[in-house]
Scaffold this motif. Structure first.
Motif, short mmCIF file in Angstrom:
data_model
loop_
_atom_site.label_atom_id
_atom_site.label_comp_id
_atom_site.label_asym_id
_atom_site.label_seq_id
_atom_site.Cartn_x
_atom_site.Cartn_y
_atom_site.Cartn_z
N GLY A 66 -4.84 10.37 -9.31
CA GLY A 66 -5.57 10.21 -10.43
C GLY A 66 -5.02 9.08 -11.43
O GLY A 66 -5.56 8.78 -12.59
N ALA A 67 -3.99 8.18 -10.81
CA ALA A 67 -3.44 7.12 -11.57
C ALA A 67 -4.55 6.08 -11.66
O ALA A 67 -5.33 5.94 -10.56
CB ALA A 67 -2.17 6.45 -11.10
N VAL A 68 -4.77 5.40 -12.79
CA VAL A 68 -5.60 4.23 -12.81
C VAL A 68 -4.75 3.00 -13.13
O VAL A 68 -3.82 2.99 -13.92
CB VAL A 68 -6.48 4.38 -14.10
N VAL A 69 -5.04 2.10 -12.55
CA VAL A 69 -4.18 0.53 -12.47
C VAL A 69 -5.07 -0.45 -13.15
O VAL A 69 -6.16 -0.55 -12.73
CB VAL A 69 -3.89 0.23 -11.00
N ALA A 89 0.94 -1.08 -0.17
CA ALA A 89 0.07 -0.08 0.08
C ALA A 89 0.89 1.47 0.02
O ALA A 89 0.40 2.30 -0.66
CB ALA A 89 -0.83 0.12 1.31
N ALA A 90 1.96 1.20 0.90
CA ALA A 90 2.92 2.41 0.99
C ALA A 90 3.54 2.57 -0.62
O ALA A 90 3.59 3.55 -0.97
CB ALA A 90 3.98 2.33 1.78
N ARG A 91 3.89 1.61 -1.15
CA ARG A 91 4.39 1.69 -2.60
C ARG A 91 3.29 2.33 -3.52
O ARG A 91 3.87 3.03 -4.46
CB ARG A 91 4.84 0.33 -3.05
N LEU A 92 2.21 1.80 -3.45
CA LEU A 92 1.09 2.34 -4.35
C LEU A 92 0.86 3.54 -4.18
O LEU A 92 0.57 4.51 -5.02
CB LEU A 92 -0.24 1.57 -4.18
N LYS A 93 0.95 4.19 -2.88
CA LYS A 93 0.61 5.64 -2.49
C LYS A 93 1.56 6.42 -3.27
O LYS A 93 1.50 7.87 -3.40
CB LYS A 93 0.80 5.78 -1.17
N THR A 94 2.93 5.97 -3.73
CA THR A 94 3.46 6.94 -4.53
C THR A 94 3.10 7.04 -6.02
O THR A 94 3.87 8.03 -6.71
CB THR A 94 5.09 6.29 -4.63
N LEU A 95 2.14 6.55 -6.37
CA LEU A 95 1.51 6.47 -7.76
C LEU A 95 0.92 8.18 -7.77
O LEU A 95 0.67 8.67 -6.80
CB LEU A 95 0.58 5.64 -8.01
N PRO A 96 1.13 8.59 -9.03
CA PRO A 96 0.52 9.96 -9.16
C PRO A 96 -0.89 9.85 -8.79
O PRO A 96 -1.60 9.07 -9.09
CB PRO A 96 0.83 10.34 -10.72
N PHE A 118 -8.60 0.34 -11.87
CA PHE A 118 -9.17 0.68 -10.56
C PHE A 118 -8.27 2.32 -10.32
O PHE A 118 -7.25 2.14 -10.92
CB PHE A 118 -8.72 -0.42 -9.42
N THR A 119 -8.95 2.96 -9.56
CA THR A 119 -8.16 4.07 -9.11
C THR A 119 -6.98 3.62 -8.17
O THR A 119 -7.21 2.51 -7.74
CB THR A 119 -8.97 5.09 -8.56
#
Length: 64
Positions: A27-30, A18-25, A38-39
């Motif tokens: 509005g990023a969509v995965v 989760a901490a790694r994913l929080k570094t995504l910009p 998913f947002t």
């Protein structure tokens, strides 16, 4: 490859992902394969809950 054994990831691993994913910009969509898009916030929530999408994301983030 057949049926995969389901792996339950512990809370520490889920928190790390989760901490790694929080570094995504913002509005990023995965995209999670055939499960859809998913947002960033939805994916983080799934990871922390440990649901099916969250488990897939943990597997993706922890696989070499």
């Amino acid at each position: 490859m057949g049926d995969k054994e389901k792996i339950e990831y512990d809370e520490d691993v889920r928190k790390l992902v989760a901490a790694r994913l929080k570094t995504l910009p913002d509005g990023a969509v995965v995209s999670v394969g055939s499960d859809g898009e998913f947002t960033k916030e939805q994916v983080i929530e799934s990871v922390l809950k440990g649901d099916e999408i969250g488990q897939k994301m943990v597997e993706i983030e922890t696989t070499k």
